[in-house]
Design a protein around this motif. Structure first.
Motif, PDB file in Angstrom:
ATOM      1  N   GLU A  94       0.822  -1.211   0.000  1.00  0.00           N
ATOM      2  CA  GLU A  94       0.000   0.000   0.000  1.00  0.00           C
ATOM      3  C   GLU A  94       0.859   1.265   0.000  1.00  0.00           C
ATOM      4  O   GLU A  94       0.357   2.350  -0.284  1.00  0.00           O
ATOM      5  CB  GLU A  94      -0.998  -0.040   1.155  1.00  0.00           C
ATOM      6  CG  GLU A  94      -1.956  -1.208   0.957  1.00  0.00           C
ATOM      7  CD  GLU A  94      -3.300  -1.079   1.639  1.00  0.00           C
ATOM      8  OE1 GLU A  94      -3.434  -0.189   2.501  1.00  0.00           O
ATOM      9  OE2 GLU A  94      -4.202  -1.856   1.302  1.00  0.00           O
ATOM     10  N   PHE A 122      -9.324   8.117  -1.787  1.00  0.00           N
ATOM     11  CA  PHE A 122      -8.629   6.842  -1.967  1.00  0.00           C
ATOM     12  C   PHE A 122      -7.227   6.932  -1.334  1.00  0.00           C
ATOM     13  O   PHE A 122      -6.832   6.086  -0.514  1.00  0.00           O
ATOM     14  CB  PHE A 122      -8.564   6.568  -3.473  1.00  0.00           C
ATOM     15  CG  PHE A 122      -7.969   5.259  -3.938  1.00  0.00           C
ATOM     16  CD1 PHE A 122      -7.151   4.473  -3.127  1.00  0.00           C
ATOM     17  CD2 PHE A 122      -8.223   4.810  -5.235  1.00  0.00           C
ATOM     18  CE1 PHE A 122      -6.601   3.280  -3.592  1.00  0.00           C
ATOM     19  CE2 PHE A 122      -7.684   3.621  -5.705  1.00  0.00           C
ATOM     20  CZ  PHE A 122      -6.865   2.866  -4.882  1.00  0.00           C
ATOM     21  N   GLU A 126      -5.611   5.014   1.999  1.00  0.00           N
ATOM     22  CA  GLU A 126      -4.410   4.155   1.967  1.00  0.00           C
ATOM     23  C   GLU A 126      -3.372   4.611   2.990  1.00  0.00           C
ATOM     24  O   GLU A 126      -2.664   3.791   3.586  1.00  0.00           O
ATOM     25  CB  GLU A 126      -3.791   4.098   0.568  1.00  0.00           C
ATOM     26  CG  GLU A 126      -4.645   3.399  -0.482  1.00  0.00           C
ATOM     27  CD  GLU A 126      -4.885   1.913  -0.224  1.00  0.00           C
ATOM     28  OE1 GLU A 126      -4.869   1.462   0.935  1.00  0.00           O
ATOM     29  OE2 GLU A 126      -5.122   1.199  -1.206  1.00  0.00           O
ATOM     30  N   GLU A 177      -6.173  -5.247  -5.232  1.00  0.00           N
ATOM     31  CA  GLU A 177      -7.365  -4.803  -4.509  1.00  0.00           C
ATOM     32  C   GLU A 177      -8.564  -5.720  -4.768  1.00  0.00           C
ATOM     33  O   GLU A 177      -9.514  -5.719  -3.983  1.00  0.00           O
ATOM     34  CB  GLU A 177      -7.611  -3.331  -4.797  1.00  0.00           C
ATOM     35  CG  GLU A 177      -6.353  -2.581  -4.312  1.00  0.00           C
ATOM     36  CD  GLU A 177      -6.478  -1.100  -4.071  1.00  0.00           C
ATOM     37  OE1 GLU A 177      -6.238  -0.691  -2.933  1.00  0.00           O
ATOM     38  OE2 GLU A 177      -6.788  -0.377  -5.018  1.00  0.00           O
ATOM     39  N   GLU A 209     -11.641  -0.951   0.699  1.00  0.00           N
ATOM     40  CA  GLU A 209     -11.015  -1.489  -0.511  1.00  0.00           C
ATOM     41  C   GLU A 209     -12.029  -1.718  -1.639  1.00  0.00           C
ATOM     42  O   GLU A 209     -11.661  -1.711  -2.806  1.00  0.00           O
ATOM     43  CB  GLU A 209     -10.277  -2.789  -0.196  1.00  0.00           C
ATOM     44  CG  GLU A 209      -9.046  -2.610   0.663  1.00  0.00           C
ATOM     45  CD  GLU A 209      -7.982  -1.760  -0.002  1.00  0.00           C
ATOM     46  OE1 GLU A 209      -7.734  -1.928  -1.199  1.00  0.00           O
ATOM     47  OE2 GLU A 209      -7.408  -0.899   0.676  1.00  0.00           O
ATOM     48  N   HIS A 212     -11.864   1.137  -3.789  1.00  0.00           N
ATOM     49  CA  HIS A 212     -10.567   1.253  -4.471  1.00  0.00           C
ATOM     50  C   HIS A 212     -10.531   0.392  -5.730  1.00  0.00           C
ATOM     51  O   HIS A 212      -9.996   0.804  -6.758  1.00  0.00           O
ATOM     52  CB  HIS A 212      -9.427   0.821  -3.545  1.00  0.00           C
ATOM     53  CG  HIS A 212      -9.309   1.672  -2.319  1.00  0.00           C
ATOM     54  ND1 HIS A 212      -8.340   1.476  -1.369  1.00  0.00           N
ATOM     55  CD2 HIS A 212     -10.046   2.730  -1.879  1.00  0.00           C
ATOM     56  CE1 HIS A 212      -8.476   2.376  -0.413  1.00  0.00           C
ATOM     57  NE2 HIS A 212      -9.511   3.137  -0.689  1.00  0.00           N
TER      58      HIS A 212
HETATM   59 FE   LIG Z   1      -6.709   0.016  -1.409  1.00  0.00          FE
END
Ligand SMILES: [Fe+2]
Ligand SMILES: [Fe+2]
Length: 324
Positions: A94, A122, A126, A177, A209, A212
């Motif tokens: 990440e 996003f 992270e 992801e 996630e 994402h």
């Molecule tokens: Fe992610």
């Protein structure tokens, strides 16, 4: 209207429709991101710690059940070693994902505000996830004996990954992801033998996630639309190189974890058993971080829609030893 003008008009309308669809998907991601937003202490930890009398990861991910010569206590301990590495590996990958998404946000900074907000949320998530994984390592590390090694440096790995073509980096990210979600939904969520806190970490992680993976797909397709044939060839080569590099990290981490685990067990193993432990860890790590993503039906569908059959055969041939 002549045929050429009509064709151009139809194509432009299709592009406008595609852009509008991407915008709608971004708006849904922002809405979901706001709805599921969580805090590391107030929501995830809540003053709790990890329960070492229970497993951290399910057997389907760790493969510890395949080592029949281990006692129940040793299998439990191996699940803790792998669970520690699982959190460290997410912290590692990440680091580059956060940096990549910041790059995308920077490129979108004067563009569509919806996409900018989606990318900023996003990257912010992270950064929070990385903080959570560092905290997990410090909590678990304080409870386990010394000698554990995380073989790869997150910043060095991020520098190497980000040096590859954007298409390949986004492909790798989409794969990661997607497997994150599969691990939680198909394995971690339903295993009642796990430490409650460990399961919750990956439940909260999964909640963010999900968005994402949608944004990864949109951005990967956008990068793909801009590629020339030569650039796509390079992208395929870069994707193969990235997965081989990831595999190199897994081989080193599996060897380090096997050595650490065997030192924790207060007994000796035959040379055959030692090899079995090393092989099982490598098989488990390849499954966790490579195969379960590459074989994800949605990832396969996306990749095969972007590359030729010949390129797909090249990917499969190059990664055959890793996937077998
Ligand atoms: Fe992610
Ligand atoms: Fe994350």
């Amino acid at each position: 209207m002549n045929a050429a003008v009509e064709f151009i008009g139809t194509r432009m309308n299709a592009q406008v429709d595609e852009q509008e669809l991407e915008r709608i998907r971004y708006m849904r991601c922002i809405k979901a991101s706001k709805r599921v937003r969580w805090d590391i202490e107030a929501d995830v930890f809540r003053g709790r710690t990890f329960d070492f009398s229970r497993k951290f990861l399910p057997d389907g991910l760790t493969k510890v059940h395949e080592l029949g010569f281990l006692s129940a206590a040793e299998k439990l301990q191996l699940s803790h070693v792998q669970g520690r590495t699982y959190a460290c590996m997410f912290g590692l990958i990440e680091r580059y994902i956060g940096a990549k998404v910041l790059d995308l946000a920077n490129a979108a900074s004067l563009g569509d505000p919806v996409m900018l907000e989606g990318l900023v949320r996003f990257s912010d998530e992270e950064i929070k996830h990385q903080e959570m994984f560092r905290r997990i390592e410090s909590v678990i590390g304080a409870r386990m004996p010394g000698g554990y090694i995380q073989v790869a440096d997150p910043v060095e790995v991020a520098r190497m990954v980000l040096g590859k073509s954007s298409w390949a980096v986004l492909a790798l990210t989409c794969h990661i992801e997607l497997f994150t979600q599969v691990h939680y939904r198909e394995s971690i969520e339903r295993d009642e033998a796990l430490s409650d806190l460990y399961r919750d970490v990956f439940r909260y992680h999964w909640l963010e996630e999900c968005q994402h993976a949608v944004i990864d797909e949109i951005e990967w397709k956008r990068a793909d639309d801009l590629l020339t044939g030569v650039e796509r060839e390079q992208g395929v080569e870069d994707l193969i190189a990235l997965i081989r590099t990831l595999d190199g990290i897994l081989r080193s981490q599996a060897a380090a974890d096997a050595g650490y685990f065997m030192r924790l067990c207060e007994r000796t193993f035959t040379s055959g058993q030692q090899q079995d432990i090393r092989d099982t860890l490598l098989r488990a790590y390849r499954w966790q971080y490579i195969t379960s993503g590459l074989q994800h039906p949605h990832f396969e569908k996306l990749l095969s829609s972007m590359i030729s059959d010949a390129q797909m055969r090249r990917v499969c041939a190059a990664l055959g030893p890793v996937l077998s």
